[in-house]
Design a protein around this motif. Structure first.
Motif: not given
Lengths: 276, 199, 276, 199
Positions: C156, C158-159, C254
């Motif tokens: 959540a 750091a995708p 992402l």
């Protein structure tokens, strides 16, 4: 008959000790008569003589083993307690830091962490913070329980040492020495600086004065004596503690007069009339 | 008149002409005798002493009795007890748990005249039931119950009542007596096996 | 009317953002009509224009704050987990030693301690030993729970980093840097040796070779590459991780193609065709 | 024939002549429309979208609808949603919890035509009840219920039944449809407020 303690002894006197200590019988019988009947003893009085010898030897051996074990358990318990203290402090610091960031509070210390542990968390992050604080609380509770245990066990292992030095300090001295026997064999000067190993090594390497006291500084008789007399007080206390450790190890009975002697000696030192 | 026995002194008690004063303040059995309970304890009796501790009382018992078996679980007092045994060939020390009579059933003889019981643990009446196996049919149990060892939160009278009730399953209670002023909240009980002794 | 988000705005555009973010109304009303009626907007289309501007600004600000907070929580969680790991190992060693002495066993390690924790203790000393082992077990359980939490939170926060490096390694990199922003601002060469600070200082003082990798050594792309190519693999991985951290910090969406690129690059390096 | 809307592409969907393919595999509402449910959703409608996530579906909705309020609680997808909003002036993002409608009641207007709800949380029916306050009396709730979000251990059919029962307290259910093959274990529900909308 097979259950009698004397039923299967051999020539070795240790076999009688072993039989007393590890035998069992649900139902007692008229052992003296059976002993005579079976030829183990010439008569009842001869039987009781053998019984006396065997029970005394067995009790002596059992007591000594149990106490050996107990003093080692005391050492383990003190070390485990020290670990818990260290670990609890370390985690409490982390928990306070984390909780402070999560709850936007800037507080520190165990009290804050215990308060956080009692909170009702809101959301998954708070749940983790509170659970972490609960871990700290659990460790603190375990530490306190272990300390009570140490304070209960110490007087059983070392009655005189615990009488002179409070059970907890007695336990710590035994733990520092590694056992009651090792402590009993140390000269009183070593007992005086137990727990001040760092300062002692610095002294031996020539760049520090000789330490006047180690862990026994926590004793009221040292800490409560004015600084210029503390060396004398520490020496007097260490002397009596050494004697106490030896009695505890070699004989084990309580000698209340040790404490009275020490009290008198400390009073003299504090009154200023002590030798250097 | 004062209670005394002949023997080596043990706990700093006053002595005169080889007689040792039996201090009822330091001994529950001493208090029973001092208070005139009918204990039935006679010279030469075979005795099982449960909770011998460091031997204060059992030393007096052994001065008077015949074979005396002294059971104590804590190692520390047994060291002192061993000293008491040195001068008393009829005293047999046993480092054992009074709640586990089978662990000394191969040593302690059957048909003893007296059991003296002074254990500071919960379930004191149960210990008496378990050890009834060692008593002769006309033997005596001399039991002292410490209320605080059973339950510190309850009234001593309630504790005593419950203990006596438990005891009645195997013993007939011949007499009871509070031990004050010598010992507070202690009840002395004299009892005898009800049926043939429990096995 | 007082409940409308536009009811009490001043000239400052921040007041609209504030009103969107912290206002409340139990009952919705025809806000567009009321806005025109009250003179806040010239017409409905003008109102929607203002609303769009205000909601976008408010959401942007709120997202950024929430994520800032989340990445700091991740840092705290990783550090707390590291503390638990260390502390658990330390106490497990002590517990195994103590239990071994009490139960006359000579076994070691966490498995032994967990087994002791499950025992039914007999007597007061055993009760302490088992309770101590239970403390170790509880810490281990907390540690595992915290690790799961870190693995949930990392994607959540750091995708892209979590996609390239597994959530746990991503979290560890963020924790080593002290936050996502700090990590995003570090050059890729620094990311490459994060966690190898000791080796790096030794190198800077002139008595060690430059470290080729820090914590990213735990990544399969480094560890699974043969030693003479590991430097190249570590450099390639660190480069992509740096890009991922920047996208995560500055934009947040992402980019699956990052992973595909990296896979290709590592394949090339492993095939032996890599530049030095 | 295929579903498409006019607008800036958002999630790599195929486009042609300014039309964006609305992929029913990536969107529960897309699947409802593809499966021919009578949603009542019309161009220019006022919409409250609960569970907007990164904006895949809400981008299509905003291409067609009038004012579109997009509620999403997780910060990460709202970043993507903000990009979707850039080219859609009628799309209003709200970082808020759909279970707390009062936290956006001062922004979202009353009497909307449609609520689209796609939240992956337990109590999905309760969220619909709470948000009924925003619907016009003849408005439509287009709800998709994910069985596994309610209770992974129960049969989807039992989960759906219970959700519908909860819903009935404030809504009249006009139609339901399983969303396979596009989405497994999802139930689509079309409903309209039963009485005057709950307040």
């Amino acid at each position: 008959m097979e259950e009698a303690w004397f039923a299967e002894l051999d020539e070795d006197p240790a076999s009688a000790t072993r039989a007393i200590r590890s035998g069992r019988a649900q139902k007692p019988r008229d052992w003296p008569a059976l002993a005579v009947e079976s030829g183990f003893a010439p008569d009842k009085s001869g039987y009781y003589e053998s019984l006396h010898e065997a029970t005394v030897a067995a009790a002596r051996e059992a007591v000594s083993e149990r106490e050996q074990a107990d003093d080692q358990q005391l050492v383990h318990a003190v070390r485990a307690m020290d670990d818990l203290t260290e670990v609890k402090n370390e985690l409490a610091e982390r928990a306070a830091e984390w909780a402070g960031s999560q709850f936007s509070e800037s507080r520190e210390g165990l009290d804050y962490v215990l308060e956080v542990a009692a909170r009702e968390p809101d959301g998954p992050v708070e749940a983790e913070v509170v659970a972490f604080a609960e871990s700290v609380r659990d460790l603190e509770q375990r530490r306190q329980a272990l300390r009570s245990f140490v304070e209960t066990l110490a007087p059983a292992v070392a009655p005189n040492l615990s009488n002179l030095a409070e059970p907890f300090l007695a336990a710590r001295l035994i733990a520092l020495a590694g056992g009651l026997e090792t402590l009993a064999k140390k000269p009183s000067g070593t007992v005086q600086v137990l727990g001040a190993e760092d300062a002692l090594f610095a002294h031996l390497e020539g760049h520090a004065p000789s330490p006047k006291h180690g862990i026994i500084f926590t004793h009221e008789y040292v800490r409560g004596t004015r600084p210029e007399k503390r060396g004398s007080a520490a020496r007097a206390l260490a002397g009596k503690l050494s004697i106490a450790a030896r009695i505890d190890h070699y004989r084990g009975e309580l000698h209340p007069e040790l404490k009275a002697d020490l009290e008198e000696r400390i009073a003299t030192i504090r009154a200023g009339g002590a030798e250097q | 008149m004062a209670l005394a026995t002949r023997g080596e002194p043990v706990y700093g008690e006053p002595t005169a002409d080889g007689w040792r004063r039996w201090d009822p303040h330091r001994s529950k059995l001493g208090a029973m005798l001092e208070l005139g309970l009918d204990t039935g304890f006679e010279a030469g009796d075979g005795v099982l002493y449960l909770g011998a501790a460091s031997g204060t009382t059992v030393s007096h018992v052994a001065d008077v009795a015949g074979p005396t078996y002294a059971v104590e679980f804590a190692p520390r007092p047994v060291r002192d007890l061993l000293t008491v045994c040195e001068s008393r060939p009829n005293l047999f020390p046993l480092l054992a748990d009074a709640r586990q009579p089978a662990s000394y059933g191969h040593v302690v003889e059957a048909n003893l005249d007296v059991i003296v019981q002074d254990v500071a643990t919960t379930g004191q009446a149960t210990v008496a039931l378990e050890n009834a196996r060692f008593l002769a049919p006309d033997g005596r149990l001399l039991l002292s119950i410490k209320a605080r060892s059973e339950d510190v939160t309850r009234e001593p009278s309630a504790v005593f009542e419950e203990a006596l009730e438990t005891l009645e399953s195997s013993y007939e209670v011949l007499g009871t007596r509070k031990l004050d002023p010598f010992h507070e909240d202690h009840l002395a009980v004299v009892a005898t096996p009800r049926a043939p002794p429990a096995e």
